[in-house]
Design a protein around this motif. Structure first.
Motif, PDB file in Angstrom:
ATOM      1  N   GLU A 266     -54.566  34.256  -9.193  1.00 54.22           N
ATOM      2  CA  GLU A 266     -53.194  34.062  -8.691  1.00 54.22           C
ATOM      3  C   GLU A 266     -52.981  35.120  -7.470  1.00 54.22           C
ATOM      4  N   CYS A 267     -53.481  36.081  -7.693  1.00 58.28           N
ATOM      5  CA  CYS A 267     -53.207  37.366  -6.779  1.00 58.28           C
ATOM      6  C   CYS A 267     -54.006  36.984  -5.471  1.00 58.28           C
ATOM      7  N   VAL A 268     -55.368  36.551  -5.748  1.00 61.86           N
ATOM      8  CA  VAL A 268     -55.952  36.287  -4.347  1.00 61.86           C
ATOM      9  C   VAL A 268     -55.352  35.100  -3.696  1.00 61.86           C
ATOM     10  N   ALA A 269     -54.835  34.169  -4.585  1.00 59.00           N
ATOM     11  CA  ALA A 269     -54.220  32.916  -3.748  1.00 59.00           C
ATOM     12  C   ALA A 269     -52.932  33.404  -3.085  1.00 59.00           C
ATOM     13  N   MET A 270     -52.079  34.527  -3.592  1.00 62.13           N
ATOM     14  CA  MET A 270     -51.102  34.921  -2.810  1.00 62.13           C
ATOM     15  C   MET A 270     -51.309  35.673  -1.505  1.00 62.13           C
ATOM     16  N   ILE A 271     -52.892  36.376  -1.490  1.00 65.05           N
ATOM     17  CA  ILE A 271     -53.172  36.997  -0.455  1.00 65.05           C
ATOM     18  C   ILE A 271     -53.529  35.853   0.506  1.00 65.05           C
TER      19      ILE A 271
END
Length: 279
Positions: A266-271
């Motif tokens: 989810e963090c990578v998707a936000m980035i």
């Protein structure tokens, strides 16, 4: 004695170091050659350090501690050397960096600004240059700060790299630093960091609210003997803590933070969304 140069310890940290060497040497009735023999340096080298013509090295400082019996005290020559070497950094931080470079596990929580271990050179330079423009540091100190970031990252590129756990407050990703190209490259570097086999990257979103256990940055190290260490900063100094009764609760809180934060995916998707310009 006619060639004796008077010293002004207050003129610079380097001068204070040299004056202290001379004072402690003369208190023992030693010549420069006597001290040099004990430290495995020439008397000429000792003289050059005393009068400030030559910058002391870490090796010189450690040898001075051994010669004068100051090793292991609260006021070592090594500590004084680190203050010279890292004059623009908070007290305690250079010591932390030394332990960080040998840690087997590193846990970070950062607010507002990305931690140095994840900064690109351009991002680090943008922060340092801004501090110069505000008059907070000199251009030389700015260069030192950027160099320290690179040195910290290089220290982790070893044969058996440490496990690195990072939780970023969402503010770290909502605060662009530098030109758009610098910021985009920094976001790309974060995504690459998350792909490494020894790293975990998460973001603590604003809506975690009161479930967030920390309000300030947190640095936790696990050393090779499994001992723990924490580092925290105030506005004027940094503090290392090794007492387990203090560090263990912080480690527990960090695990709680990781459990509450969204996953790395989810963090990578936000980035990725930020790089596309979507909220």
């Amino acid at each position: 004695m006619v060639n004796r140069k008077e010293l002004n310890p207050e003129s610079s940290p380097q001068a204070a170091f040299g004056a202290r060497v001379r004072s402690m040497r003369e208190a023992r009735g030693w010549r420069q050659e006597d001290l040099g023999e004990l430290m495995e340096y020439s008397g000429v080298h000792v003289s050059a350090v005393e009068v400030g013509r030559k910058m002391p090295t870490l090796r010189f400082a450690c040898r001075a501690d051994a010669a004068f019996g100051t090793a292991g005290t609260a006021d070592t020559f090594e500590r004084q050397w680190r203050e010279i070497r890292h004059g623009s950094l908070l007290e305690g931080f250079p010591e932390y960096v030394g332990h960080e470079g040998r840690a087997v596990e590193i846990r970070l929580y950062e607010v507002g600004v990305l931690p140095g271990l994840l900064q690109t050179p351009e991002y680090a330079s943008a922060l340092a240059d801004s501090a110069v423009k505000r008059g907070a540091i000199t251009p030389e100190q700015a260069h030192e700060r950027v160099t320290i970031v690179a040195e910290r990252q290089a220290a982790l590129a070893r044969k058996r790299p440490p496990l690195v756990f990072v939780v970023l407050d969402e503010s770290c990703l909502r605060r662009p630093i530098g030109e758009p190209t610098v910021w985009d490259a920094q976001l790309a570097a974060l995504a690459e960091f998350a792909e490494l086999p020894n790293t975990v990257l998460q973001v603590a979103p604003f809506d975690m609210g009161e479930r967030r256990p920390f309000d300030l940055p947190v640095y936790l190290l696990t050393l090779s003997d499994r001992s723990l260490m924490s580092y925290a900063e105030s506005a004027h100094r940094g503090h290392l803590e090794r007492e387990s009764t203090f560090v263990l609760p912080m480690l527990t809180a960090y695990h709680q933070l990781q459990a509450e934060a969204p996953s790395q995916a989810e963090c990578v998707a936000m980035i990725s969304q930020l790089r596309k310009g979507t909220p």
